[in-house]
Design a protein around this motif. Sequence first.
Motif, PDB file in Angstrom:
ATOM      1  N   LEU A   1       0.852  -1.453   0.041  1.00 26.07           N
ATOM      2  CA  LEU A   1      -0.075   0.105  -0.044  1.00 26.07           C
ATOM      3  C   LEU A   1       0.765   1.184   0.010  1.00 26.07           C
ATOM      4  CD1 LEU A   1      -2.629   1.344   0.464  1.00 26.07           C
ATOM      5  CD2 LEU A   1      -2.382   1.301   2.877  1.00 26.07           C
ATOM      6  N   TRP A   2       1.900   1.361   0.889  1.00 28.64           N
ATOM      7  CA  TRP A   2       2.768   2.762   1.025  1.00 28.64           C
ATOM      8  C   TRP A   2       3.705   2.669  -0.129  1.00 28.64           C
ATOM      9  CZ3 TRP A   2       1.021   6.485   3.507  1.00 28.64           C
ATOM     10  CH2 TRP A   2       0.182   6.031   4.452  1.00 28.64           C
ATOM     11  N   ASN A   3       4.123   1.722  -0.690  1.00 28.44           N
ATOM     12  CA  ASN A   3       4.714   1.745  -1.908  1.00 28.44           C
ATOM     13  C   ASN A   3       3.897   2.251  -3.256  1.00 28.44           C
ATOM     14  OD1 ASN A   3       7.410   1.109  -1.416  1.00 28.44           O
ATOM     15  ND2 ASN A   3       6.821  -1.032  -0.996  1.00 28.44           N
ATOM     16  N   GLU A   4       2.902   1.623  -3.303  1.00 28.03           N
ATOM     17  CA  GLU A   4       1.739   2.305  -4.275  1.00 28.03           C
ATOM     18  C   GLU A   4       1.363   3.742  -4.063  1.00 28.03           C
ATOM     19  OE1 GLU A   4       0.342   0.946  -7.222  1.00 28.03           O
ATOM     20  OE2 GLU A   4       1.863  -0.747  -6.708  1.00 28.03           O
ATOM     21  N   VAL A   5       1.094   4.174  -2.863  1.00 25.61           N
ATOM     22  CA  VAL A   5       1.034   5.638  -2.474  1.00 25.61           C
ATOM     23  C   VAL A   5       2.096   6.549  -2.932  1.00 25.61           C
ATOM     24  CG1 VAL A   5       0.586   7.330  -0.598  1.00 25.61           C
ATOM     25  CG2 VAL A   5      -0.735   5.125  -0.572  1.00 25.61           C
ATOM     26  N   GLU A   6       3.287   6.042  -2.366  1.00 23.92           N
ATOM     27  CA  GLU A   6       4.500   6.713  -3.038  1.00 23.92           C
ATOM     28  C   GLU A   6       4.853   6.755  -4.533  1.00 23.92           C
ATOM     29  OE1 GLU A   6       7.786   5.256  -0.721  1.00 23.92           O
ATOM     30  OE2 GLU A   6       7.029   6.465   1.060  1.00 23.92           O
ATOM     31  N   ARG A   7       4.321   5.783  -5.230  1.00 25.45           N
ATOM     32  CA  ARG A   7       4.462   5.924  -6.809  1.00 25.45           C
ATOM     33  C   ARG A   7       3.591   6.882  -7.359  1.00 25.45           C
ATOM     34  NH1 ARG A   7       2.043   3.435 -10.584  1.00 25.45           N
ATOM     35  NH2 ARG A   7       0.441   2.253  -9.553  1.00 25.45           N
ATOM     36  N   VAL A   8       2.165   6.947  -6.910  1.00 34.23           N
ATOM     37  CA  VAL A   8       1.221   7.660  -7.558  1.00 34.23           C
ATOM     38  C   VAL A   8       1.383   9.102  -7.203  1.00 34.23           C
ATOM     39  CG1 VAL A   8      -1.458   7.943  -7.538  1.00 34.23           C
ATOM     40  CG2 VAL A   8      -0.175   5.490  -7.465  1.00 34.23           C
ATOM     41  N   GLU A   9       1.872   9.232  -5.802  1.00 34.42           N
ATOM     42  CA  GLU A   9       1.894  10.773  -5.476  1.00 34.42           C
ATOM     43  C   GLU A   9       3.195  11.323  -5.875  1.00 34.42           C
ATOM     44  OE1 GLU A   9      -0.227  12.940  -4.440  1.00 34.42           O
ATOM     45  OE2 GLU A   9      -1.950  11.863  -4.363  1.00 34.42           O
ATOM     46  N   SER A  10       3.157  12.199  -6.880  1.00 33.87           N
ATOM     47  CA  SER A  10       4.362  12.793  -7.402  1.00 33.87           C
ATOM     48  C   SER A  10       4.684  14.296  -7.005  1.00 33.87           C
ATOM     49  CB  SER A  10       4.655  12.452  -8.880  1.00 33.87           C
ATOM     50  OG  SER A  10       3.521  12.982  -9.555  1.00 33.87           O
ATOM     51  N   ASN A  11       3.527  14.925  -6.616  1.00 30.14           N
ATOM     52  CA  ASN A  11       3.778  16.142  -6.361  1.00 30.14           C
ATOM     53  C   ASN A  11       4.802  16.364  -5.171  1.00 30.14           C
ATOM     54  OD1 ASN A  11       2.060  17.073  -8.275  1.00 30.14           O
ATOM     55  ND2 ASN A  11       0.239  16.934  -6.754  1.00 30.14           N
ATOM     56  N   VAL A  12       5.372  17.609  -5.170  1.00 28.33           N
ATOM     57  CA  VAL A  12       6.677  17.669  -4.040  1.00 28.33           C
ATOM     58  C   VAL A  12       5.936  18.163  -2.749  1.00 28.33           C
ATOM     59  CG1 VAL A  12       8.255  19.325  -3.394  1.00 28.33           C
ATOM     60  CG2 VAL A  12       8.324  18.738  -5.973  1.00 28.33           C
ATOM     61  N   ASN A  13       4.688  18.690  -2.728  1.00 26.90           N
ATOM     62  CA  ASN A  13       4.087  19.292  -1.680  1.00 26.90           C
ATOM     63  C   ASN A  13       2.869  18.276  -1.227  1.00 26.90           C
ATOM     64  OD1 ASN A  13       2.158  19.593  -3.435  1.00 26.90           O
ATOM     65  ND2 ASN A  13       1.803  21.608  -2.612  1.00 26.90           N
ATOM     66  N   SER A  14       3.022  16.951  -1.652  1.00 28.46           N
ATOM     67  CA  SER A  14       2.046  15.788  -1.234  1.00 28.46           C
ATOM     68  C   SER A  14       1.872  15.416   0.184  1.00 28.46           C
ATOM     69  CB  SER A  14       2.098  14.574  -2.302  1.00 28.46           C
ATOM     70  OG  SER A  14       1.855  14.748  -3.427  1.00 28.46           O
ATOM     71  N   GLN A  15       0.936  15.080   0.680  1.00 23.18           N
ATOM     72  CA  GLN A  15       0.797  14.613   1.979  1.00 23.18           C
ATOM     73  C   GLN A  15       0.559  13.148   1.928  1.00 23.18           C
ATOM     74  OE1 GLN A  15      -1.539  16.768   4.932  1.00 23.18           O
ATOM     75  NE2 GLN A  15      -1.324  15.148   6.564  1.00 23.18           N
ATOM     76  N   LEU A  16       1.568  12.337   2.084  1.00 26.33           N
ATOM     77  CA  LEU A  16       1.276  10.802   1.865  1.00 26.33           C
ATOM     78  C   LEU A  16       0.480  10.180   2.902  1.00 26.33           C
ATOM     79  CD1 LEU A  16       4.799   9.999   0.350  1.00 26.33           C
ATOM     80  CD2 LEU A  16       2.305  10.801  -0.729  1.00 26.33           C
ATOM     81  N   SER A  17       0.623  10.572   4.169  1.00 25.35           N
ATOM     82  CA  SER A  17      -0.113  10.126   5.436  1.00 25.35           C
ATOM     83  C   SER A  17      -0.291  11.106   6.435  1.00 25.35           C
ATOM     84  CB  SER A  17       0.803   8.796   5.887  1.00 25.35           C
ATOM     85  OG  SER A  17       1.863   9.354   6.548  1.00 25.35           O
ATOM     86  N   ARG A  18      -1.055  10.697   7.554  1.00 27.13           N
ATOM     87  CA  ARG A  18      -1.539  11.357   8.677  1.00 27.13           C
ATOM     88  C   ARG A  18      -1.188  10.447   9.723  1.00 27.13           C
ATOM     89  NH1 ARG A  18      -5.122  16.190   8.544  1.00 27.13           N
ATOM     90  NH2 ARG A  18      -4.432  15.962   6.275  1.00 27.13           N
ATOM     91  N   GLU A  19      -0.827  11.452  10.930  1.00 27.95           N
ATOM     92  CA  GLU A  19      -0.470  10.720  12.244  1.00 27.95           C
ATOM     93  C   GLU A  19      -1.438  11.544  13.029  1.00 27.95           C
ATOM     94  OE1 GLU A  19       2.739   9.182  15.358  1.00 27.95           O
ATOM     95  OE2 GLU A  19       3.091  10.874  13.979  1.00 27.95           O
ATOM     96  N   ILE A  20      -2.481  10.628  13.860  1.00 32.99           N
ATOM     97  CA  ILE A  20      -3.298  11.438  14.837  1.00 32.99           C
ATOM     98  C   ILE A  20      -2.957  10.641  16.154  1.00 32.99           C
ATOM     99  CG2 ILE A  20      -5.611  11.742  15.393  1.00 32.99           C
ATOM    100  CD1 ILE A  20      -6.489  11.367  12.510  1.00 32.99           C
ATOM    101  N   ARG A  21      -2.698  11.531  17.039  1.00 33.67           N
ATOM    102  CA  ARG A  21      -2.284  11.227  18.296  1.00 33.67           C
ATOM    103  C   ARG A  21      -3.603  11.509  19.365  1.00 33.67           C
ATOM    104  NH1 ARG A  21       3.937  12.134  19.563  1.00 33.67           N
ATOM    105  NH2 ARG A  21       4.750  11.493  17.658  1.00 33.67           N
ATOM    106  N   VAL A  22      -4.163  10.654  20.201  1.00 37.32           N
ATOM    107  CA  VAL A  22      -5.034  10.700  21.199  1.00 37.32           C
ATOM    108  C   VAL A  22      -4.567  10.284  22.402  1.00 37.32           C
ATOM    109  CG1 VAL A  22      -7.458  10.429  21.437  1.00 37.32           C
ATOM    110  CG2 VAL A  22      -6.770  10.525  19.035  1.00 37.32           C
ATOM    111  N   ALA A  23      -4.658  11.214  23.240  1.00 34.45           N
ATOM    112  CA  ALA A  23      -4.718  10.901  24.600  1.00 34.45           C
ATOM    113  C   ALA A  23      -5.863  10.513  25.392  1.00 34.45           C
ATOM    114  CB  ALA A  23      -3.693  11.958  25.420  1.00 34.45           C
ATOM    115  N   LEU A  24      -6.207   9.542  26.012  1.00 38.05           N
ATOM    116  CA  LEU A  24      -7.544   9.109  26.760  1.00 38.05           C
ATOM    117  C   LEU A  24      -7.140   9.002  28.180  1.00 38.05           C
ATOM    118  CD1 LEU A  24      -8.673   6.237  24.479  1.00 38.05           C
ATOM    119  CD2 LEU A  24      -9.453   8.671  24.378  1.00 38.05           C
ATOM    120  N   PRO A  25      -8.141   9.561  28.880  1.00 40.46           N
ATOM    121  CA  PRO A  25      -7.639   9.724  30.441  1.00 40.46           C
ATOM    122  C   PRO A  25      -7.958   8.296  30.900  1.00 40.46           C
ATOM    123  CG  PRO A  25     -10.033  10.722  29.830  1.00 40.46           C
ATOM    124  CD  PRO A  25      -9.240  10.286  28.507  1.00 40.46           C
TER     125      PRO A  25
END
Length: 68
Positions: free
Chosen positions: A39-63
């Motif tokens: 999956l990640w190799n396909e994402v990197e192959r398809v997205e060729s723009n210099v300013n592409s955001q390939l992924s996102r990390e979401i951090r959640v702190a639960l009490p």
Amino acid sequence: MWCEGDQEYKDYRTREVQPETLILAPKHAPDFVYDRERLWNEVERVESNVNSQLSREIRVALPSESIQ
């Protein structure tokens, strides 16, 4: 994970906190999307723009609740 772009293995097992990870895909998505490496190799192959955001990390702190 093997990165085709860099031609090297990426090792994320040494992170201080091991995150919970999952892949969300629609029912009509091809089977390869559940293979994280492909999956990640396909994402990197398809997205060729210099300013592409390939992924996102979401951090959640639960009490933490203590039971008394």
